[in-house]
Design a protein around this motif. Structure first.
Motif, PDB file in Angstrom:
ATOM      1  N   LYS A  74       0.858  -1.182   0.000  1.00  0.00           N
ATOM      2  CA  LYS A  74       0.000   0.000   0.000  1.00  0.00           C
ATOM      3  C   LYS A  74       0.899   1.240   0.000  1.00  0.00           C
ATOM      4  O   LYS A  74       2.111   1.139   0.135  1.00  0.00           O
ATOM      5  CB  LYS A  74      -0.903   0.007   1.234  1.00  0.00           C
ATOM      6  CG  LYS A  74      -1.766  -1.238   1.398  1.00  0.00           C
ATOM      7  CD  LYS A  74      -2.632  -1.118   2.635  1.00  0.00           C
ATOM      8  CE  LYS A  74      -3.468  -2.373   2.860  1.00  0.00           C
ATOM      9  NZ  LYS A  74      -2.676  -3.501   3.373  1.00  0.00           N
ATOM     10  N   SER A  75       0.287   2.405  -0.093  1.00  0.00           N
ATOM     11  CA  SER A  75       1.084   3.635  -0.155  1.00  0.00           C
ATOM     12  C   SER A  75       1.907   3.837   1.113  1.00  0.00           C
ATOM     13  O   SER A  75       2.976   4.458   1.075  1.00  0.00           O
ATOM     14  CB  SER A  75       0.179   4.844  -0.390  1.00  0.00           C
ATOM     15  OG  SER A  75      -0.762   4.953   0.671  1.00  0.00           O
ATOM     16  N   ASP A  76       1.428   3.288   2.247  1.00  0.00           N
ATOM     17  CA  ASP A  76       2.143   3.490   3.507  1.00  0.00           C
ATOM     18  C   ASP A  76       2.865   2.227   3.992  1.00  0.00           C
ATOM     19  O   ASP A  76       3.300   2.150   5.141  1.00  0.00           O
ATOM     20  CB  ASP A  76       1.190   3.977   4.592  1.00  0.00           C
ATOM     21  CG  ASP A  76       0.034   3.011   4.846  1.00  0.00           C
ATOM     22  OD1 ASP A  76      -0.195   2.120   4.001  1.00  0.00           O
ATOM     23  OD2 ASP A  76      -0.625   3.147   5.899  1.00  0.00           O
ATOM     24  N   THR A  77       2.980   1.217   3.121  1.00  0.00           N
ATOM     25  CA  THR A  77       3.731   0.008   3.491  1.00  0.00           C
ATOM     26  C   THR A  77       5.214   0.336   3.609  1.00  0.00           C
ATOM     27  O   THR A  77       5.781   1.009   2.744  1.00  0.00           O
ATOM     28  CB  THR A  77       3.530  -1.093   2.430  1.00  0.00           C
ATOM     29  OG1 THR A  77       2.137  -1.406   2.333  1.00  0.00           O
ATOM     30  CG2 THR A  77       4.304  -2.352   2.788  1.00  0.00           C
ATOM     31  N   ILE A  78       5.835  -0.124   4.696  1.00  0.00           N
ATOM     32  CA  ILE A  78       7.298  -0.054   4.805  1.00  0.00           C
ATOM     33  C   ILE A  78       7.863  -1.262   4.085  1.00  0.00           C
ATOM     34  O   ILE A  78       7.496  -2.402   4.373  1.00  0.00           O
ATOM     35  CB  ILE A  78       7.757  -0.041   6.269  1.00  0.00           C
ATOM     36  CG1 ILE A  78       7.279   1.227   6.975  1.00  0.00           C
ATOM     37  CG2 ILE A  78       9.284  -0.152   6.350  1.00  0.00           C
ATOM     38  CD1 ILE A  78       7.589   1.251   8.471  1.00  0.00           C
ATOM     39  N   ILE A  79       8.732  -1.022   3.120  1.00  0.00           N
ATOM     40  CA  ILE A  79       9.320  -2.096   2.325  1.00  0.00           C
ATOM     41  C   ILE A  79      10.793  -2.227   2.689  1.00  0.00           C
ATOM     42  O   ILE A  79      11.537  -1.235   2.671  1.00  0.00           O
ATOM     43  CB  ILE A  79       9.150  -1.830   0.819  1.00  0.00           C
ATOM     44  CG1 ILE A  79       7.649  -1.728   0.467  1.00  0.00           C
ATOM     45  CG2 ILE A  79       9.815  -2.937  -0.001  1.00  0.00           C
ATOM     46  CD1 ILE A  79       7.376  -1.289  -0.949  1.00  0.00           C
ATOM     47  N   ILE A  80      11.199  -3.443   3.045  1.00  0.00           N
ATOM     48  CA  ILE A  80      12.596  -3.726   3.372  1.00  0.00           C
ATOM     49  C   ILE A  80      13.233  -4.392   2.159  1.00  0.00           C
ATOM     50  O   ILE A  80      12.857  -5.500   1.780  1.00  0.00           O
ATOM     51  CB  ILE A  80      12.713  -4.651   4.597  1.00  0.00           C
ATOM     52  CG1 ILE A  80      12.038  -4.026   5.822  1.00  0.00           C
ATOM     53  CG2 ILE A  80      14.179  -4.970   4.889  1.00  0.00           C
ATOM     54  CD1 ILE A  80      11.957  -4.960   7.030  1.00  0.00           C
ATOM     55  N   PRO A  81      14.206  -3.727   1.513  1.00  0.00           N
ATOM     56  CA  PRO A  81      14.901  -4.333   0.383  1.00  0.00           C
ATOM     57  C   PRO A  81      16.021  -5.249   0.882  1.00  0.00           C
ATOM     58  O   PRO A  81      16.445  -5.166   2.043  1.00  0.00           O
ATOM     59  CB  PRO A  81      15.481  -3.117  -0.338  1.00  0.00           C
ATOM     60  CG  PRO A  81      15.777  -2.153   0.771  1.00  0.00           C
ATOM     61  CD  PRO A  81      14.694  -2.370   1.820  1.00  0.00           C
ATOM     62  N   GLY A  82      16.501  -6.115   0.000  1.00  0.00           N
ATOM     63  CA  GLY A  82      17.630  -6.949   0.375  1.00  0.00           C
ATOM     64  C   GLY A  82      18.890  -6.138   0.598  1.00  0.00           C
ATOM     65  O   GLY A  82      19.679  -6.419   1.503  1.00  0.00           O
ATOM     66  N   HIS A  83      19.070  -5.105  -0.224  1.00  0.00           N
ATOM     67  CA  HIS A  83      20.270  -4.265  -0.153  1.00  0.00           C
ATOM     68  C   HIS A  83      19.905  -2.818  -0.436  1.00  0.00           C
ATOM     69  O   HIS A  83      18.873  -2.525  -1.011  1.00  0.00           O
ATOM     70  CB  HIS A  83      21.326  -4.750  -1.153  1.00  0.00           C
ATOM     71  CG  HIS A  83      21.828  -6.122  -0.846  1.00  0.00           C
ATOM     72  ND1 HIS A  83      22.701  -6.377   0.182  1.00  0.00           N
ATOM     73  CD2 HIS A  83      21.559  -7.317  -1.410  1.00  0.00           C
ATOM     74  CE1 HIS A  83      22.959  -7.673   0.227  1.00  0.00           C
ATOM     75  NE2 HIS A  83      22.268  -8.267  -0.725  1.00  0.00           N
ATOM     76  N   GLY A  84      20.783  -1.925  -0.049  1.00  0.00           N
ATOM     77  CA  GLY A  84      20.510  -0.502  -0.167  1.00  0.00           C
ATOM     78  C   GLY A  84      19.852   0.012   1.100  1.00  0.00           C
ATOM     79  O   GLY A  84      19.699  -0.715   2.088  1.00  0.00           O
ATOM     80  N   LYS A  85      19.451   1.266   1.079  1.00  0.00           N
ATOM     81  CA  LYS A  85      18.819   1.884   2.252  1.00  0.00           C
ATOM     82  C   LYS A  85      17.716   0.976   2.774  1.00  0.00           C
ATOM     83  O   LYS A  85      16.769   0.659   2.051  1.00  0.00           O
ATOM     84  CB  LYS A  85      18.256   3.256   1.848  1.00  0.00           C
ATOM     85  CG  LYS A  85      17.788   4.107   3.019  1.00  0.00           C
ATOM     86  CD  LYS A  85      17.294   5.466   2.543  1.00  0.00           C
ATOM     87  CE  LYS A  85      15.979   5.345   1.786  1.00  0.00           C
ATOM     88  NZ  LYS A  85      15.374   6.647   1.436  1.00  0.00           N
ATOM     89  N   PRO A  86      17.801   0.533   4.059  1.00  0.00           N
ATOM     90  CA  PRO A  86      16.968  -0.586   4.501  1.00  0.00           C
ATOM     91  C   PRO A  86      15.509  -0.268   4.782  1.00  0.00           C
ATOM     92  O   PRO A  86      14.708  -1.190   4.947  1.00  0.00           O
ATOM     93  CB  PRO A  86      17.667  -1.066   5.773  1.00  0.00           C
ATOM     94  CG  PRO A  86      18.427   0.106   6.270  1.00  0.00           C
ATOM     95  CD  PRO A  86      18.820   0.894   5.059  1.00  0.00           C
ATOM     96  N   VAL A  87      15.146   1.003   4.852  1.00  0.00           N
ATOM     97  CA  VAL A  87      13.752   1.375   5.100  1.00  0.00           C
ATOM     98  C   VAL A  87      13.245   2.090   3.855  1.00  0.00           C
ATOM     99  O   VAL A  87      13.632   3.223   3.571  1.00  0.00           O
ATOM    100  CB  VAL A  87      13.615   2.278   6.340  1.00  0.00           C
ATOM    101  CG1 VAL A  87      12.139   2.559   6.628  1.00  0.00           C
ATOM    102  CG2 VAL A  87      14.280   1.635   7.553  1.00  0.00           C
TER     103      VAL A  87
END
Length: 322
Positions: free
Chosen positions: A245-258
């Motif tokens: 959603k527009s306000d979901t926090i997405i954690i990527p595998g790499h790069g800036k974590p938030v």
């Protein structure tokens, strides 16, 4: 990017050490034999760096945090059922990770999910299992961790993990967990970054860990040796966008974590544009080196091309899959 620059990377830079890191010093300048030798050396260099890199903790929502500094970004859910980790980092980071985990609460380590099989996400499996974690992953993660696994682009063979470090519980398409009051949904992408990638959604917290299907602000590595492809990466990005959603926090595998949906959308659009550019060059009969020389990534290099996967190498990865 020559070798000296590798040794002077920032801490944040160096923690970003998926398989792609092995190419940092090689693209466009060393012979294949020299590049392979350097890649093998870089695996050791990555592990040496992880042994001393500090861990940075970002507290998110509903007792979900993310830890940066040991391989891929690690999510942690705390609560009375014990700590759940999403990804294990690199084994030599154990002292720093243990300290960071203790600072999040005194619950024991009880559960570990691997988002895929790569060493910077699963190398810590052995100590975390010894500390009490039951390990869960996609069935292909167990398959790759159970045998000697070759990554052809590295000319590198990863040894099988000890039996205790291999996920004891696996699934094929989807899996649901209820821990620490959280509803946790695991979903298999199909072949993407590898053939073993999964997403982990913490429903109430509205936090989504997408593993190495998303490298925030940088070109990703795609592991064709174990089923990855550029089309699979794009399909995974589409699945992530649909789940967020527009306000979901997405954690990527790499790069800036938030991260967030807007940054993920930008990453997905970059992948599509470069795939199309490289595909057009290949249809025109351009060789891989001619495609690299045409600079099909130029519009995105200032933002995405400043780290371990440089524009030339990313072009080569995309060329392989179009």
């Amino acid at each position: 990017m020559g070798s000296p620059k590798l040794h002077s990377m920032s801490r944040r830079g160096f923690c970003l050490c998926c398989v792609g890191a092995t190419f940092a010093a090689t693209a466009g300048w060393l012979s294949p034999r020299q590049a392979y030798a350097e890649a093998r050396g870089l695996v050791s260099l990555i592990k040496d760096s992880a042994a001393t890199s500090p861990i940075t903790t970002y507290k998110l929502r509903n007792n979900v945090s993310v830890l940066e500094g040991s391989g891929g970004n690690i999510a942690v859910l705390t609560g009375p059922d014990g700590k759940l980790l999403v990804d294990a980092g690199i084994g030599v980071s154990r002292p720093q990770l243990s300290k960071a985990l203790t600072e999040l609460g005194n619950e024991p380590i009880a559960h570990l999910i691997n988002t895929h099989w790569h060493f910077d996400h699963a190398d810590g499996n052995e100590w975390l299992h010894a500390a009490g974690a039951k390990i869960l992953a996609h069935e292909n993660t167990r398959k790759h961790l159970s045998v000697v696994q070759r990554v052809e682009d590295w000319d590198y063979n990863f040894l099988a993990l000890p039996a205790s470090a291999v996920p004891a519980q696996v699934f094929t398409k989807e899996h649901q967990l209820k821990l620490n009051g959280a509803s946790i949904a695991l979903k298999y992408y199909g072949p993407a970054h590898t053939d073993s990638d999964i997403s982990v959604m913490f429903a109430e917290a509205n936090v989504l860990h997408v593993g190495d299907t998303f490298w925030n602000g940088i070109y990703p590595f795609i592991d064709y040796s174990t089923g990855g492809s550029i089309d699979g990466m794009i399909a995974a990005s589409d699945a992530n966008l649909a789940a967020a959603k527009s306000d979901t926090i997405i954690i990527p595998g790499h790069g800036k974590p938030v991260s967030n949906k807007a940054e993920l959308q930008e990453f997905r659009d970059m992948l599509v544009a470069i795939r199309d550019n490289v595909g057009n060059l290949k249809k025109q009969g351009k060789t891989r080196d001619e495609a690299v020389a045409a600079k099909p990534t130029a519009a995105f290099d200032a933002k995405f091309g400043q780290f371990v996967i440089d524009p030339g190498f990313f072009t080569r990865l995309v060329y392989e899959g179009v």
